[in-house]
Design an enzyme around this catalytic site. Sequence first.
Site, PDB file in Angstrom:
ATOM      1  N   ASP A 107       6.190 -13.372 -16.737  1.00 18.39           N
ATOM      2  CA  ASP A 107       4.943 -12.954 -17.376  1.00 18.39           C
ATOM      3  C   ASP A 107       4.998 -11.539 -17.940  1.00 18.39           C
ATOM      4  O   ASP A 107       4.312 -11.236 -18.914  1.00 18.39           O
ATOM      5  CB  ASP A 107       3.752 -13.099 -16.429  1.00 18.39           C
ATOM      6  CG  ASP A 107       3.988 -12.489 -15.055  1.00 18.39           C
ATOM      7  OD1 ASP A 107       5.042 -11.869 -14.838  1.00 18.39           O
ATOM      8  OD2 ASP A 107       3.098 -12.646 -14.194  1.00 18.39           O
TER       9      ASP A 107
ATOM     10  N   ASP B   3       2.960  -4.544  -5.921  1.00 14.79           N
ATOM     11  CA  ASP B   3       3.056  -5.774  -5.139  1.00 14.79           C
ATOM     12  C   ASP B   3       4.148  -5.831  -4.089  1.00 14.79           C
ATOM     13  O   ASP B   3       4.015  -6.571  -3.123  1.00 14.79           O
ATOM     14  CB  ASP B   3       3.217  -7.003  -6.033  1.00 14.79           C
ATOM     15  CG  ASP B   3       1.943  -7.366  -6.749  1.00 14.79           C
ATOM     16  OD1 ASP B   3       0.865  -7.022  -6.261  1.00 14.79           O
ATOM     17  OD2 ASP B   3       2.044  -7.965  -7.805  1.00 14.79           O
TER      18      ASP B   3
END
Length: 734
Positions: free
Chosen positions: A73, A451
């Site tokens: 992505d 993350d």
Amino acid sequence: MSTFGLSRRSVLAGTAVAAAAASLPPAQGRAHAAAPDARGGYRWRNVVQGGTGFVTGVLFHPSVRGLAYLRTDIGGAYRWEDRSGRWTPLTDHLGWDDWNLLGVEAMAVDPAHPDRLYLALGAYTQPWAGNGAVLRSEDRGATWRRTDLTVRLGANEDGRGCGERLLVDPRDSDTLWLGTRHDGLLKSTDRGAGWAPAGFPATPGPTGQGITLLVAAGRTVYAGWGDSGGAAGQAALYRSSDGTTWEAVPGQPTGAAARVPVRAAYDRHTRELYVTYAGAPGPNGQSDGSVHKLRTTDGQWTEVTPVRPGGTTDGGDRDTFGYGGAAVDARRPGTVVVSTNNRWALVDTVFRTTDGGRTWTSLKDRAVLDVSETPYLEWGGEAPKFGWWIQALGLDPFDSGHVVFGTGATLYGTRDLRHWAPQIRGVEEASVRQLVSPPAGTAHLLSGCGDIGVMYHERLTASPSRGMASNPVFATSTGLALAPARPSYVVRAGWGDHGNGAFSHDGGKTWAPFASQPDAARTAPGPIATSADGSVLLWSFGTAHPAHRSTDNGGTWSEVPTFPRGATPVADPVDPARFYAFDTTTGTLHASTDGGLTFTARASGPSAGDSEFQLAAAPGRSGDLWLSLKWNGLYRSTDGGASLTRVDSCWASYTLGFGKAAEGASYPALYLVGATEAITAVYRSDDEARSWVRVNDDRHQWGWIGAAVTGDPRVYGRVYVATNGRGVQYGEPV
């Protein structure tokens, strides 16, 4: 690690870039002529973390054994070849101005021409992101031709795991189809060089999904439509048998469990099309879904859902999820794999059938996972999960036992349907926020990322053996700093599972949470700094909260009212009593000479109200500061911020770091992400910024690289570059 960080990965990764892009002046960073490459050249490699990002698509070539492609992505596309056993990045040539194109919306190959590859690029559909583009290659991605589109694509938006939205027409290799989110269907009749609206019977809606998939079933093209939502006259699946007219497929499933077609796969032996559905596009927010197959010879639909969502787990939780990936076995009729998605209660799985969907087996139930090559997948000691966010799913057309699926952090693969391990060598997709290269110790690098928190890189060529820093485990790192006079002492901040701040006494190998944290740290953990000797900590929490100070290793904290809110604290590398901060709102540099108790305003510089301005202190020197003000240039202070002088050798500076000095030089090497001429690139200076040499090249640009750069204090010429989707890149002279 909790799945919270993974579920937010792409949104977090895109936020900084989006804000940066929105603030660019019209001509910022536009490359008209390439700056010269470094004399003698540089060799560039990834610091190995091991995947770390959302794999949104994987595509085995139907005609070439051992050839596959992968999309992400925000981290570009890759090519796999069995001979090397690695993924090769294909889009690192995209530069600063093209940061939005590191998001890959879709891929397509031509079964009749094995060397042809097509990519549809564009991460966001918002106005600040710019239009998408199509890359086309005749040599499997070694070289490209590019066509800029007049529409925007959304590779980092909801529905990014759907697809593929790009397809070579099964009747004519010169014809391509591209499904968009807001602009219907596009068609090219010259192998992707030119594109025009093709006409499509459905009207784009507010969900921003549009066409979710394109797949060929024989000579017929099927298109999934994600904006139906039960709207009158709009179906979820359409088809065209002549490449001109489109019709809703008769008898197709309806209802919440079949609202969004996610993926589709065609079994050419049985002439059946398998379609996975969900109530939402994903990868988040799916609570219902189903699997159906269409017998294309007579139009008969059959539901073949392995397990319907909505049951109750043994623990009483609601088992809600959708369906994601779909792939057929090219060698065995009726053999299909599909994946669940967003199944947090019982963990996602891959189901396999060998009888056309009458019965299914969960491959998770007998799975043996080996994540020793990428230990971070154990999330600080937890057993690795089989999968989550499984929308990319592939089945090797030449090997029925070779199945791969993507997750929010890796690509798992098996050769026997039981033993699974990450098949991720070469893929690095982290959004990197901070870099620290210690002057001594074992690790040459510590990295702080979105993350996946903080990693201790004892080797640059292998995923850290300790995985992510634990106790606490961070989803996203917001601050990372070491004490220059005591480099074994390191502190970090971020979104953690057991506190949002931690310290290490062994250079980042092991960690312990602060004994306490300010209330603001619970909701807005920001950058953190430690004094030169580690005796004082300063922690900033954005513009809504005052910064806090600790003199007992995070045991207690007190407010610092005079610290400019929202600024990043910077410690003097020599004098423990000195700290600095640049107020981006007023354009004023502030300094403290009492260990961070009080700050006073000193010199002023340009201001644009931009929180991305960066202040850096030269190692081994007191009061020697460098201020990167983006397109306002680079400034320097040698008197602790009392005055600022513009550095005339570059016109743009986004981030700056230091490394070991060149032989015979008395000042550290400087590394800059900025522009000395027309192009934004990575530069090195060995003479205190009087002159610069470009050290990356046009093949190694990695989109937006404005977060952090640093040299290695122990190895002259080595530089580490933080990217927003291609992990940490490091270069060395050759």
